[in-house]
Design a protein around this motif. Sequence first.
Motif, mmCIF file in Angstrom:
data_model
loop_
_atom_site.group_PDB
_atom_site.id
_atom_site.type_symbol
_atom_site.label_atom_id
_atom_site.label_comp_id
_atom_site.label_asym_id
_atom_site.label_seq_id
_atom_site.Cartn_x
_atom_site.Cartn_y
_atom_site.Cartn_z
ATOM 1 N N ALA A 118 4.181 -3.541 6.550
ATOM 2 C CA ALA A 118 3.131 -2.523 6.447
ATOM 3 C C ALA A 118 3.026 -2.012 5.014
ATOM 4 C CB ALA A 118 3.437 -1.355 7.383
ATOM 5 N N PRO A 119 1.826 -1.625 4.574
ATOM 6 C CA PRO A 119 1.669 -1.069 3.219
ATOM 7 C C PRO A 119 2.513 0.187 3.008
ATOM 8 C CG PRO A 119 -0.468 -1.649 4.145
ATOM 9 C CD PRO A 119 0.527 -1.765 5.262
ATOM 10 N N VAL A 120 2.545 1.048 4.013
ATOM 11 C CA VAL A 120 3.368 2.263 3.968
ATOM 12 C C VAL A 120 4.068 2.401 5.319
ATOM 13 C CG1 VAL A 120 3.439 4.752 3.588
ATOM 14 C CG2 VAL A 120 1.701 3.371 2.426
ATOM 15 N N PRO A 121 5.260 1.812 5.464
ATOM 16 C CA PRO A 121 5.964 1.891 6.737
ATOM 17 C C PRO A 121 6.485 3.313 6.970
ATOM 18 C CG PRO A 121 6.837 0.152 5.288
ATOM 19 C CD PRO A 121 5.996 1.051 4.460
ATOM 20 N N VAL A 122 6.378 3.773 8.207
ATOM 21 C CA VAL A 122 6.809 5.126 8.544
ATOM 22 C C VAL A 122 7.806 5.072 9.698
ATOM 23 C CG1 VAL A 122 6.098 7.395 9.394
ATOM 24 C CG2 VAL A 122 4.640 6.151 7.777
ATOM 25 N N ILE A 123 8.916 5.767 9.531
ATOM 26 C CA ILE A 123 9.906 5.918 10.603
ATOM 27 C C ILE A 123 10.107 7.403 10.847
ATOM 28 C CG2 ILE A 123 12.284 5.523 11.346
ATOM 29 C CD1 ILE A 123 12.351 3.063 9.525
#
Length: 244
Positions: free
Chosen positions: A130-135
Motif C-alpha cells: 500500500a502507498p501508506v499502510p496503516v496498522i
Amino acid sequence: MKQVLITGANKSIGLETARQLAQQGYFVYLGCRDLAKGQQAVAQLAEAGLGHVEAIQLDVCDKASIQAAEQTIRAKTNVLNVLINNAGVRGEMPQNALTTGTAQLREVFDTNFFGTIDVTQAFLDLLGQAPVPVIVNITSGLASLTLQSDPTWVYAPYKLAAYGPSKTALNAYTVFLAYELRAKGFKVNAVDPGQTATDFTGHQGGAVTDAARFVAQHATFGADGPTGKYFSRDAPAGETESPW
C-alpha cells in the motif's frame, strides 16, 4: 478501492467500524473466529446497502487460521491498506494481582497480545504494497501506567491484572513496530476507543457509533499522519494523545 481487514469484526465496535469504513468506500474484510456470525454481520451490512464487505474466518489464537485468512485475502487482492487489530478479550473476573493465575494471564495475552503480533506479521507483506499502510492496535486506557498510577484518575479503581497488562504490552509492541516500519511509510498507532457500551463493559459507557468513529478516524491517516502514538477518546482534557 482501499482494502481493510478488521479482526473481531462481527459485533460491537469492530462491526460498527466496518460499517463506517464501508460507507467511506473501503472494501472491508471482517475477520471473525466464527464464520457463521461473520456472514450474519455481512448480511446485516448488505441490508444497509453496503456490499463491499466479506467475512473471513480468522481466529487470532490459531496460526493456521491466520495463515489461511492471509492466503484467502491474497487470492482476492495484492494489497491491504489497513489492518485494525480489534479482536480482544477481557478475561474472567475477578482479576486481582494477588490471586490471578498465570493460566488466566496467558489466556488473555494469547488474544490481546500474541494474537495481534501473529496477525500483524502475517499481513505485513500485503500491507507493504500500500502507498501508506496503516496498522491500528486497539488498546485501552487501563493499559496506561501513568493513568493507573494516578489515584485521581476516574478509572483508577479498575485494576484488571490480566487485561490491563495485556494492553500495556500491546502498547509497547506498537512503539517498537512503528519504529521498525517508519522508513517504509507505515502508520502504526495504539487507539483506545474509550469506555463503550458493549457486552465487554456490561453496556456501560459511550455510544458504539462514537467509539467506531474514533477508530475509523485513526485508520484513515495519510502520508502526513502520525505514527508510534497512543490516542484515546478518554484522553485528559485538552490533550490529543494519551499518556503511556
